[in-house]
Structures are given as C-alpha cells and as structure tokens.
Design an enzyme around this catalytic site. Structure first.
Site, short mmCIF file in Angstrom:
data_model
loop_
_atom_site.label_atom_id
_atom_site.label_comp_id
_atom_site.label_asym_id
_atom_site.label_seq_id
_atom_site.Cartn_x
_atom_site.Cartn_y
_atom_site.Cartn_z
N GLU A 1 -9.34 7.63 0.51
CA GLU A 1 -9.74 6.88 -0.67
C GLU A 1 -10.34 5.55 -0.23
O GLU A 1 -9.98 5.03 0.82
CB GLU A 1 -8.51 6.58 -1.55
CG GLU A 1 -7.89 7.81 -2.15
CD GLU A 1 -6.76 7.46 -3.14
OE1 GLU A 1 -6.64 6.29 -3.55
OE2 GLU A 1 -6.01 8.38 -3.49
N LYS B 1 -10.49 1.74 0.06
CA LYS B 1 -9.46 0.69 0.01
C LYS B 1 -10.10 -0.53 -0.65
O LYS B 1 -10.88 -1.24 -0.04
CB LYS B 1 -8.95 0.34 1.42
CG LYS B 1 -7.79 -0.66 1.39
CD LYS B 1 -7.26 -0.93 2.79
CE LYS B 1 -5.94 -1.68 2.80
NZ LYS B 1 -5.92 -2.95 2.10
N ARG C 1 -3.02 -5.65 -6.26
CA ARG C 1 -2.32 -4.42 -6.60
C ARG C 1 -1.56 -4.61 -7.90
O ARG C 1 -0.89 -5.64 -8.10
CB ARG C 1 -1.35 -4.06 -5.48
CG ARG C 1 -0.65 -2.72 -5.69
CD ARG C 1 0.06 -2.34 -4.42
NE ARG C 1 0.63 -1.01 -4.49
CZ ARG C 1 0.96 -0.30 -3.42
NH1 ARG C 1 0.77 -0.78 -2.23
NH2 ARG C 1 1.48 0.92 -3.54
N ARG D 1 2.78 -6.78 -6.65
CA ARG D 1 3.62 -6.14 -5.63
C ARG D 1 4.82 -7.00 -5.28
O ARG D 1 5.77 -6.51 -4.68
CB ARG D 1 2.82 -5.76 -4.39
CG ARG D 1 2.17 -6.91 -3.72
CD ARG D 1 1.51 -6.45 -2.47
NE ARG D 1 2.49 -6.17 -1.44
CZ ARG D 1 2.19 -5.77 -0.24
NH1 ARG D 1 0.94 -5.54 0.06
NH2 ARG D 1 3.12 -5.59 0.66
N GLU E 1 -5.63 -0.85 -8.11
CA GLU E 1 -6.09 -2.13 -7.56
C GLU E 1 -7.05 -2.76 -8.56
O GLU E 1 -8.01 -2.11 -8.99
CB GLU E 1 -6.79 -1.85 -6.21
CG GLU E 1 -7.05 -3.07 -5.37
CD GLU E 1 -5.84 -3.52 -4.52
OE1 GLU E 1 -4.73 -2.97 -4.67
OE2 GLU E 1 -6.04 -4.44 -3.71
N PHE F 1 -4.82 4.48 -8.44
CA PHE F 1 -4.70 5.37 -7.28
C PHE F 1 -3.38 6.14 -7.23
O PHE F 1 -3.19 6.98 -6.36
CB PHE F 1 -4.95 4.62 -5.95
CG PHE F 1 -4.06 3.43 -5.69
CD1 PHE F 1 -2.73 3.61 -5.32
CD2 PHE F 1 -4.55 2.15 -5.79
CE1 PHE F 1 -1.92 2.52 -5.06
CE2 PHE F 1 -3.75 1.04 -5.54
CZ PHE F 1 -2.42 1.23 -5.17
N ARG G 1 6.88 1.70 4.45
CA ARG G 1 5.59 1.77 5.12
C ARG G 1 5.65 2.95 6.06
O ARG G 1 6.51 3.01 6.92
CB ARG G 1 5.36 0.47 5.91
CG ARG G 1 3.94 0.26 6.38
CD ARG G 1 3.81 -1.00 7.20
NE ARG G 1 3.81 -2.23 6.45
CZ ARG G 1 2.77 -2.70 5.76
NH1 ARG G 1 1.64 -2.02 5.70
NH2 ARG G 1 2.85 -3.85 5.13
N LYS H 1 -4.12 3.14 6.80
CA LYS H 1 -5.30 2.36 6.43
C LYS H 1 -6.20 2.16 7.64
O LYS H 1 -5.74 2.12 8.79
CB LYS H 1 -4.89 1.04 5.81
CG LYS H 1 -4.10 0.12 6.70
CD LYS H 1 -3.71 -1.16 5.95
CE LYS H 1 -2.70 -1.95 6.74
NZ LYS H 1 -2.28 -3.18 6.10
P1 ATP Z 1 -3.52 -5.21 3.39
O1 ATP Z 1 -3.36 -6.67 3.62
O2 ATP Z 1 -4.23 -4.46 4.46
O3 ATP Z 1 -4.03 -4.87 2.02
P2 ATP Z 1 -0.87 -4.69 2.60
O4 ATP Z 1 0.30 -5.02 3.45
O5 ATP Z 1 -1.16 -5.52 1.40
O6 ATP Z 1 -2.13 -4.61 3.53
P3 ATP Z 1 -0.87 -1.90 2.89
O7 ATP Z 1 0.08 -0.91 2.43
O8 ATP Z 1 -0.85 -2.16 4.35
O9 ATP Z 1 -0.69 -3.24 2.08
O10 ATP Z 1 -2.30 -1.46 2.45
C1 ATP Z 1 -2.42 -0.88 1.20
C2 ATP Z 1 -2.87 -1.89 0.20
O11 ATP Z 1 -4.21 -1.62 -0.12
C3 ATP Z 1 -2.10 -1.69 -1.08
O12 ATP Z 1 -1.03 -2.62 -1.16
C4 ATP Z 1 -3.12 -1.89 -2.18
O13 ATP Z 1 -3.02 -3.20 -2.71
C5 ATP Z 1 -4.46 -1.78 -1.49
N1 ATP Z 1 -5.28 -0.62 -1.92
C6 ATP Z 1 -6.58 -0.68 -2.23
N2 ATP Z 1 -7.07 0.51 -2.50
C7 ATP Z 1 -6.05 1.40 -2.40
C8 ATP Z 1 -5.93 2.80 -2.56
N3 ATP Z 1 -6.98 3.56 -2.88
N4 ATP Z 1 -4.71 3.37 -2.37
C9 ATP Z 1 -3.64 2.62 -2.03
N5 ATP Z 1 -3.69 1.28 -1.85
C10 ATP Z 1 -4.89 0.67 -2.02
#
Ligand code: ATP
Length: 587
Positions: A249, A251, A256, A271, A301, A341, A418, A424
């Site tokens: 998907e 990103k 979030r 979050r 998102e 998502f 996690r 990612k």
């Molecule tokens: P990052 O700073 O890389 O966003 P993170 O610690 O906030 O990392 P991760 O779980 O590592 O969170 O990366 C997923 C994040 O990406 C989610 O918290 C969400 O906010 C965002 N996101 C964007 N698009 C998507 C998607 N299609 N599916 C899931 N998460 C998504």
C-alpha cells in the site's frame, strides 16, 4: 484506604530504578487495595483519574500550586516561590514546608483515597471565572489534612508531574503478578491493548480473574493501541520475508486517525490517544454519512490535499490541523482526505483476529468511497519488479514510500505491536541517510557564538522496550532553523527537570535535563558503535553503546508519539546490522 498508604508506596518506588523491584513494590501494594478502590488506585499511580484517552487535565500551573502551599503552610508566597526556583518541583516544596510547619496543619480528618478522588474530580471540572479560586480551595482542603509525603504527591499529581518512573509496562507486570500468573501476561497485555484502560484490566482481574479478561472485547469508544510496521532495507528483502507475495500500500505521510463510529457517537483518536474529532469535522461528517452500517472502528491516514488539483500536500500542511483554536478557519484553509487502510470492528464483530484480506474487503463494502473518503492505494505483488514500480508511483504521488502487508491467514491486526506482518520501506532509505529516527529530547546544552542565549544542541535518547529505560544516542545540533531555535525553550519548558530523569542511562551531563516528553525526527548517516552513548550498552560491543553519526533534525516534531513510541534500541540495532547490506536504492 488512606492516601498516606499510596504516598508511602510512591516514596519507596522513587528510591529504585530497577524495573523488577518497582514491579514488586507496586504489586505488594496492590495486594492491600480493596477491590472497589483498585481502579482509582491504578489511575492515581499514573498521576491521573481516568484512562489515557480521557484528555482531562487538572489545569493547575506550578504557580497556582505554590500559592496553595503558601496558604496552607502559612509561609509567605515569595519564600515558597524562591524555594521552588531552587528545587524546581512543587511537590518537594510542599513536602519541605509542611514538614517544617507541622503546627499549622491541624489533622482534622484522615485523607482517604475516596476523598482525594472526589476533590481531584472537582479540580478537573472547575470552569469559568472562579475556577482558579475553587481549584486552590479543593487542593488546600486536601493539603490541610496531609502529612509531608502525601502533600508532595498531591502537588505533583495536580501539577502533572507525577513521574514515579513506573512505566505502563511495569504497572501491567505488577497487575499480572498480583492477580494472575506470568504465563498469562500476554493475554492481559492484549486486553490492555484493545481497551487502553489499565484500571479496567486490574479491576476485571481482581473481580473475575482470567475469565473476565477473556470476556473483554474491542468496543466503540475504547481506543485500540495501533499496530506498527517493521522496516527492511530493500524491497527484495521485503518480498523474500513475505514468502514471495504480499499486498503493498502507499505509505501516506499524514496523521494517523483511528475513527470510532457508533449510534450518535463519533470520535477520532490519534495514535497517542488524543481526541482529534474537533480538528477534522469534515472527515467526521463524511465518514458518518458514507458508512453503511451501525458501528465501526477504522484506521486511516489524514493528509492535506490541494483544493484544486486534489494532489497530496506535505506533512507540514496537515499538522496545521492539530491546532486547538481557530479550527473553522484552518478547516477551510487546509482541505484534507482520509485514506482508510484498516477496519478493526464492524457491527458488533471484533475484526482484529481476521486476516488482512478480509478486513480490507469490508472497507470497500461498508463505505461509500468517494470525495474526501478514500481507501489506501493497494496492489498484490509477486515480484521485486512489481513492488519497485508501485514504490515509484507512490513517490510520484507524494507518498513517503510503501507498506508491505502480509496476506496469509496469520495476517491479523496485532494491537500495540510492531512486527513483520507490516513492513515499511521509505524513500529516505535510498539516499545518504539510513533512515529517520524518532528520538526523545532528554537534555540541552547552552549555545555559543551565534547561538549564545539559546540552546545550542540537544541530548537525544531512544527507548529500550526490554528494560523500560531510555539511553542516549546522539547530541543533536544541526537542522535547527531560527524559528525552532527561538521556540525550543517554550516547547521544552514543561519537561524541564532539576535532575537526571529517573529512567535515563547516560554518560553525558547536559546543562539542562528534560523528562522524556518531546520527540524529534532525526536523520543520520549511520548507526555506529559509540563509547559515549548508553543506549544498547554492551549489546554489540562490550563497554560501548550505539550512536548516530551526523544526526540532523528534519524539522518535524512528533507530537503524535509518546516517548515510549520513539525508535527503540532494538530497532536501532537492527538498523546497525542491516545498513551494511543496503548499497543500492531498491534492490
Ligand atoms: P513512521 O515515522 O515511519 O511513520 P511510525 O513509527 O509512525 O513510523 P510505523 O508503524 O513504523 O509508524 O509506520 C506506519 C505508519 O505509517 C502508521 O503509523 C501510519 O500513520 C502510516 N501509514 C501511512 N499509510 C499507511 C498505510 N497504507 N497502512 C498503514 N499505515 C500507514
């Protein structure tokens, strides 16, 4: 039960930094708490009256607390304030003065936990012109009947500075060993992750044991801890890890949102469980109108879009929507879309144990996908080439990268964890920098030269989820623009501390300490072994920790993350291990 009992437990708790010892101190105390008071006690241990997702604060600034201490102890305000300037903690000021002025605190009625809860509720609900006077009155009435130690913790609670050093994981450990067995810890944690309510978990266990825990389900109104993604350094590794096929998907780089819709109920949680409903009235309205069922919990998102072209805008635009005031104008100025998502609950059914493909199908079936309500762009891929093409499209469409998602039977929604069910891959991984890190500010150094009178550099730490402690990883002095340099003191002021944070390991002493609170996004050239830093001590090399070479602030403050959600030590070690294999952009 009297508040003196819990205050004494806090005093003992503060004398240790060892997680196991903290667990046993809390557990021994919980054994003495009557069942009907357990829930309140669990919240009070965290300096609160409610679970984390109630965003109610006591609204007592340090100076108002000092005024109340002055009134109760009979010590002139100037003396109280001077003492506070020296000590920095209103709690310790109260303890000291009430100890010295014992004759003034006439013990008329022992301070029970029930009375503390009642008065704290009055403090948090005070509104209007008289509110400051009323808050002072309610706190004074408790201080009047307090000994020094009770006064110390009461003042810390109302000023939002509880900080006993016990993390939520330690509290869950204590609840487990008190009311269940260590083997049942994972099930207890799952119940916590789907309710975000430690008080509910403790009370349920005390009253109905594990049977009660098994009966806890996902529910509209109780936010669910979010599932997070692991990272790998190339698309080919990702495809291998996913056994050759997976969904990928876009990103999106936004905020979030976990949206709960029920009968006459809609709420958006961030979050870190803040209530964002008022910040996104447009999304709230469209989601409610375009949902075809009764009750649902979805995740998506929220991103800012260009009003004419519909093109996705940068993260800097959407964060302007997080404001508390002038929301109506901001809503007009910054049009948004939500890309859904995931779906976690639907019309009475908990979907978190359903595989990803089933959950995904339901999004399309139950939402009218049009206008500002969109579904994340997704493709099932079977090869690195397909994934690479999709990744390039994601970047062209101004996304951060992609998230690969497992499509097997095991692809459940793992609340609060996690793992490799989601992986990612961001465009950052292709440049000179290994990745971005979200690091916690724990100290500052006074600036020199052009930065004289400001903070010149910050001491940054990452969180070790195994030990529940923080360890330093770098000194950060680049990437600060003038506005950030000017605003830094006010951003960090709330977290200033007179001593090293209880849970921090460091070999470096900055000019000013900060309690973990503010997270900055930092990029770096390399994760290295460092004799100067304490994170990951002895894991890769005896006597050394891990550090970040050439750290630079990206300009992004991660207000959406709790300190415990910063890049963890184990993630950094994983980055250290993989960075040598990442020589090409996508392969
Ligand atoms: P990052 O700073 O890389 O966003 P993170 O610690 O906030 O990392 P991760 O779980 O590592 O969170 O990366 C997923 C994040 O990406 C989610 O918290 C969400 O906010 C965002 N996101 C964007 N698009 C998507 C998607 N299609 N599916 C899931 N998460 C998504």
């Amino acid at each position: 039960m009297n508040f003196a009992n819990i205050a004494e437990m806090f005093r003992v708790l503060e004398s240790t930094e060892a997680r196991l010892e903290m667990t046993s101190i809390i557990s021994n105390f919980l054994k003495t708490v009557p069942k009907n008071e357990l829930r309140d006690v669990i919240y009070i241990i965290q300096g609160k009256l409610h679970p984390d997702f109630y965003q109610i604060e006591f609204g007592m600034a340090d100076k108002l607390v000092l005024k109340t201490i002055s009134l109760t102890s009979g010590v002139p305000y100037e003396i109280v304030e001077n003492l506070w300037i020296k000590i920095g903690d209103p709690g310790e000021v109260a303890e000291k003065l009430i100890k010295e002025k014992k004759q003034i605190t006439l013990f008329s009625e022992a301070l029970s936990i029930a009375r503390v809860v009642k008065n704290l509720k009055l403090i948090e609900t005070c509104e209007g012109k008289e509110s400051q006077i009323l808050k002072t009155k309610y706190l004074a009435s408790m201080l009047h009947d307090s000994g020094p130690v009770e006064a110390k913790y009461l003042c810390r609670i109302v000023s939002g500075k509880m900080r006993t050093g016990a993390s939520i994981m330690t509290i869950l450990d204590a609840i487990t060993i008190t009311f269940a067995t260590k083997e049942e810890r994972a099930e207890i944690e799952r119940a916590f992750n789907i309710t975000c309510d430690s008080g509910l978990i403790a009370e349920t266990l005390a009253r109905s044991g594990m049977r009660g825990i098994h009966a806890i389900h996902v529910k509209v109104g109780n936010p669910i801890k979010v599932m997070l993604a692991e990272r790998l350094s190339s698309l080919s590794e990702i495809i291998d890890k996913m056994d050759g096929t997976c969904a990928i998907e876009y990103k999106y780089d936004g905020i979030r949102a976990q949206v709960h819709i029920g009968k006459n109920y809609v709420r958006i949680f961030s979050r870190r469980l803040e209530d964002l409903t008022n910040n996104f009235p447009d999304i709230t309205k469209s989601l409610t109108n375009q949902f075809k069922g009764e009750e649902v919990i979805i995740e998506g998102e929220c991103v800012a879009v260009n009003s004419e072209t519909g093109q996705i805008q940068s993260f800097q635009e959407i964060v302007r929507r997080r404001r508390k005031y002038n929301i109506t104008e901001t809503v007009k100025d910054i049009p948004v879309k939500i890309f859904i998502f995931d779906m976690l609950y639907l019309n009475g059914t908990d979907l978190t144990s359903e595989p990803y493909p089933e959950r995904r199908k339901l999004i399309e079936k139950w939402f009218n996908i049009t206008g500002i309500i969109q579904i994340s762009c997704m493709k099932i891929v079977h090869s690195m080439e397909e994934a690479d093409k999709f990744f390039n499209n994601a970047i062209k469409e101004r996304c951060e990268g992609i998230i690969a998602k497992s499509i097997g039977n095991e692809s459940v929604y793992r609340a609060g964890s996690r793992g490799f069910l989601w992986i990612k891959y961001k465009k950052d991984y292709c440049g000179n920098f290994v990745d971005s890190f979200d690091l916690v500010v724990v100290g500052a150094f006074y600036g020199m030269g052009k930065r004289a009178g400001k903070y010149g550099a910050l001491l940054m730490a990452s969180y070790d989820s195994e030990s529940g402690r923080y360890g330093t990883v770098c000194k950060l002095g680049t990437g600060f623009d003038d506005s950030f340099l000017d605003n830094m003191p006010s951003i960090l002021n709330k977290y200033k501390s007179n001593e090293k944070p209880h849970l921090l390991d460091t070999k470096i002493t900055p000019d000013i300490w900060f309690q973990p609170g503010i997270i900055l996004e930092v990029v770096g050239a390399e994760v290295t072994i460092s004799p100067n830093h304490a994170a990951g001590m002895n894991i890769i090399k005896e006597g050394s920790g891990i550090g970040i070479r050439f750290p630079r602030f990206t300009g992004r403050i991660r207000y959406d993350k709790e300190p415990e959600q910063s890049t963890t030590v184990s993630e950094m070690i994983q980055m250290y291990n993989v960075q040598f294999t990442n020589n090409s952009p996508s392969t």
